[in-house]
Scaffold this motif. Structure first.
Motif, short mmCIF file in Angstrom:
data_model
loop_
_atom_site.label_atom_id
_atom_site.label_comp_id
_atom_site.label_asym_id
_atom_site.label_seq_id
_atom_site.Cartn_x
_atom_site.Cartn_y
_atom_site.Cartn_z
N GLN A 134 -4.04 -11.86 0.07
CA GLN A 134 -3.37 -10.60 0.34
C GLN A 134 -4.34 -9.73 1.12
O GLN A 134 -5.48 -9.56 0.72
CB GLN A 134 -2.97 -9.90 -0.98
N ILE B 8 -14.28 -4.38 4.36
CA ILE B 8 -14.10 -5.19 5.56
C ILE B 8 -13.73 -4.32 6.77
O ILE B 8 -13.71 -4.81 7.91
CB ILE B 8 -13.03 -6.30 5.29
N GLU C 18 -14.28 -5.19 -3.29
CA GLU C 18 -14.43 -4.90 -1.86
C GLU C 18 -13.21 -4.19 -1.28
O GLU C 18 -13.24 -3.62 -0.20
CB GLU C 18 -14.59 -6.21 -1.06
N GLU D 180 -7.82 -9.14 -7.20
CA GLU D 180 -8.41 -8.25 -6.22
C GLU D 180 -9.85 -7.90 -6.55
O GLU D 180 -10.15 -7.39 -7.62
CB GLU D 180 -7.57 -6.97 -6.13
N ALA E 5 -7.48 -11.23 -2.96
CA ALA E 5 -7.42 -9.98 -2.19
C ALA E 5 -8.76 -9.29 -2.26
O ALA E 5 -9.50 -9.41 -3.24
CB ALA E 5 -6.33 -9.07 -2.76
N LEU F 241 -4.14 10.77 -0.22
CA LEU F 241 -3.84 9.59 0.61
C LEU F 241 -2.71 9.94 1.58
O LEU F 241 -2.78 9.64 2.77
CB LEU F 241 -3.44 8.40 -0.29
N GLY G 80 -11.48 -7.81 0.94
CA GLY G 80 -12.50 -8.24 1.87
C GLY G 80 -12.09 -9.38 2.78
O GLY G 80 -12.94 -10.00 3.41
N ILE G 81 -10.78 -9.63 2.88
CA ILE G 81 -10.32 -10.73 3.74
C ILE G 81 -9.59 -10.17 4.95
O ILE G 81 -8.65 -9.38 4.80
CB ILE G 81 -9.40 -11.69 2.94
N GLY H 183 -9.72 -2.00 -0.43
CA GLY H 183 -9.39 -0.59 -0.26
C GLY H 183 -8.47 -0.15 -1.39
O GLY H 183 -7.76 -0.95 -1.97
N MET I 190 -8.16 5.56 2.40
CA MET I 190 -8.41 4.35 1.61
C MET I 190 -8.55 3.14 2.55
O MET I 190 -7.69 2.91 3.41
CB MET I 190 -7.27 4.12 0.61
N MET J 58 0.82 -1.22 0.00
CA MET J 58 0.00 0.00 0.00
C MET J 58 0.85 1.27 0.00
O MET J 58 1.69 1.44 0.89
CB MET J 58 -0.90 -0.01 1.25
N MET K 229 4.03 0.70 -8.47
CA MET K 229 2.83 1.33 -9.03
C MET K 229 3.23 1.80 -10.43
O MET K 229 4.06 2.71 -10.57
CB MET K 229 2.47 2.51 -8.12
C1 LIG Z 1 -4.39 2.54 1.96
C2 LIG Z 1 -4.26 1.58 0.82
C3 LIG Z 1 -3.33 1.84 -0.19
C4 LIG Z 1 -3.15 0.93 -1.24
N1 LIG Z 1 -2.18 1.18 -2.18
C5 LIG Z 1 -1.89 0.23 -3.13
C6 LIG Z 1 -0.80 0.40 -4.03
O1 LIG Z 1 -0.09 1.40 -4.00
N2 LIG Z 1 -0.56 -0.60 -4.92
C7 LIG Z 1 -1.31 -1.76 -4.97
O2 LIG Z 1 -1.04 -2.64 -5.81
N3 LIG Z 1 -2.36 -1.94 -4.12
C8 LIG Z 1 -2.66 -0.98 -3.20
N4 LIG Z 1 -3.70 -1.18 -2.32
C9 LIG Z 1 -4.45 -2.47 -2.36
C10 LIG Z 1 -3.83 -3.48 -1.38
O3 LIG Z 1 -2.53 -3.81 -1.78
C11 LIG Z 1 -4.67 -4.76 -1.26
O4 LIG Z 1 -4.73 -5.46 -2.48
C12 LIG Z 1 -6.10 -4.48 -0.78
O5 LIG Z 1 -6.06 -3.59 0.32
C13 LIG Z 1 -6.80 -5.77 -0.37
O6 LIG Z 1 -8.11 -5.55 0.03
P1 LIG Z 1 -8.54 -5.26 1.57
O7 LIG Z 1 -8.25 -3.82 1.79
O8 LIG Z 1 -9.98 -5.57 1.59
O9 LIG Z 1 -7.71 -6.16 2.43
C14 LIG Z 1 -3.94 -0.24 -1.29
C15 LIG Z 1 -4.89 -0.47 -0.28
C16 LIG Z 1 -5.06 0.40 0.76
C17 LIG Z 1 -6.07 0.10 1.84
#
Ligand SMILES: Cc1cc2nc3c(=O)[nH]c(=O)nc-3n(C[C@H](O)[C@H](O)[C@H](O)COP(=O)(O)O)c2cc1C
Length: 316
Positions: A191, A282, A142, A139, A170, A263, A172-173, A144, A278, A22, A73
């Motif tokens: 994830q 869940i 659901e 992913e 990934a 963010l 919602g888990i 973030g 973000m 993230m 990214m």
């Molecule tokens: C604050 C935040 C920032 C995120 N930034 C990225 C990112 O820079 N690159 C990426 O591939 N996924 C990013 N994601 C997605 C997460 O890597 C992950 O796949 C996702 O949070 C999984 O879902 P969950 O939030 O329901 O656990 C981000 C998620 C959050 C909550």
């Protein structure tokens, strides 16, 4: 007892759990704690320049010899520099977000780096498996952060049927119920993002964590659909403003500008009303800040318990 799936050997990790890379949240501290606890810790490179991410990598290497990864990214202005950095630093796993990593794959593979793109549709996954990738993170909407349209429940089985590579679920888990469900759908691991934001070792602002802890089931809303880059974040002043702009038919460039840098404001400065908090759907179930090791150990134990318990449904 423990869980051993295809990705444990692939990444050389004890538990089939990835911590989402993230942007701003997935620092060296968080990734180090996850890798040290047997999962795959991943540094989120976001839009940060090479020297900043180099420092984060240093933090992980100073804490543990276990495998860790970097999330690149693909829309970052520094993407080429970060690609060079992961090669120089001999990072073992790269996950990618925001697009198709095609043009970098050869370079990664020549340097023994495992490549794991994030996908939200079968079409993209099928295109990517023709290149030399090692697994995919699938992913659901659901989740973030930046999202696709399909739910985790529908995306995972369709992807598992479509490709032979390991699929990591990934979106919602956050506990053993979600993990067991993902395994039942055919995933080889999970994830988690939102759950790890609320880890003790996460350096996100305390108010950011509190916002997730107090969120309810319908608080994680989607903004930016009109721009083509939808984002799931917690309802606040910013999401209401963007919502009104979208309803008013405001130009997508202007909406993107409003969201830019938000963010970081929320994660680092704790601006949880005017920043972008973000988080996934869940969030409504996450009500405690816990150490990373406890999060990982608990979810593994719960998953095993559920898999065992489900056997009770089988009668002869
Ligand atoms: C604050 C935040 C920032 C995120 N930034 C990225 C990112 O820079 N690159 C990426 O591939 N996924 C990013 N994601 C997605 C997460 O890597 C992950 O796949 C996702 O949070 C999984 O879902 P969950 O939030 O329901 O656990 C981000 C998620 C959050 C909550």
């Amino acid at each position: 007892m423990y869980l051993d799936t295809r990705i444990c050997e692939l990444f050389d990790i004890k538990h089939p759990i990835l911590q989402g890379g993230m942007a701003w949240v997935a620092t060296g501290e968080l990734a180090a704690s996850v890798s040290k606890s047997g999962g795959l810790g991943i540094i989120g490179a976001g839009n940060a320049p090479k020297d900043v991410i180099k420092e984060e990598i240093k933090k992980v290497k100073a804490t543990t010899d276990n495998t860790f990864g970097v999330n690149i990214m693909l829309l970052s202005p520094f993407v080429d520099d970060i690609v060079d950095l992961v090669i120089e630093e001999e990072v073992s796993v790269v996950t990618t977000g925001a697009g198709n990593p095609g043009k970098y794959i050869k370079k990664f593979k020549e340097n023994n780096i495992k490549v794991v793109p994030l996908v939200s549709s079968v079409v993209l996954a099928k295109r990517l498996v023709r290149t030399d990738i090692d697994a995919v993170i699938a992913e659901g909407t659901e989740a973030g952060g930046h999202i696709g349209d399909l739910t985790t429940m529908t995306l995972i089985p369709q992807l598992v049927d479509a490709i032979d590579l390991p699929v990591i679920a990934a979106g919602g888990i956050a506990d053993g119920r979600g993990f067991a469900a993902a395994l039942s759908l055919g995933a080889s691991g999970v994830q988690m993002g939102t759950r790890f934001v609320c880890a003790e070792e996460s350096t996100a602002h305390e108010d950011y964590k509190k916002a997730i802890i107090s969120a309810r089931d319908r608080d994680a809303v989607v903004t930016g659909r009109s721009t083509g880059h939808p984002v799931r974040n917690l309802k606040n002043k910013l999401t209401r403003k963007i919502d009104n702009m979208e309803k008013g038919g405001i130009d997508k460039k202007e909406i993107e500008e409003i969201g830019s840098g938000k963010l970081r404001e929320a994660v680092q400065d704790g601006n949880i009303e005017t920043g972008s908090v973000m988080a996934g759907q869940i969030a409504g179930m996450i009500n405690e800040i816990k150490p990373v090791k406890e999060i990982i150990d608990n979810i593994i134990d719960e998953t095993i318990e559920i898999i065992n318990k489900n056997r009770d449904y089988i009668k002869k």
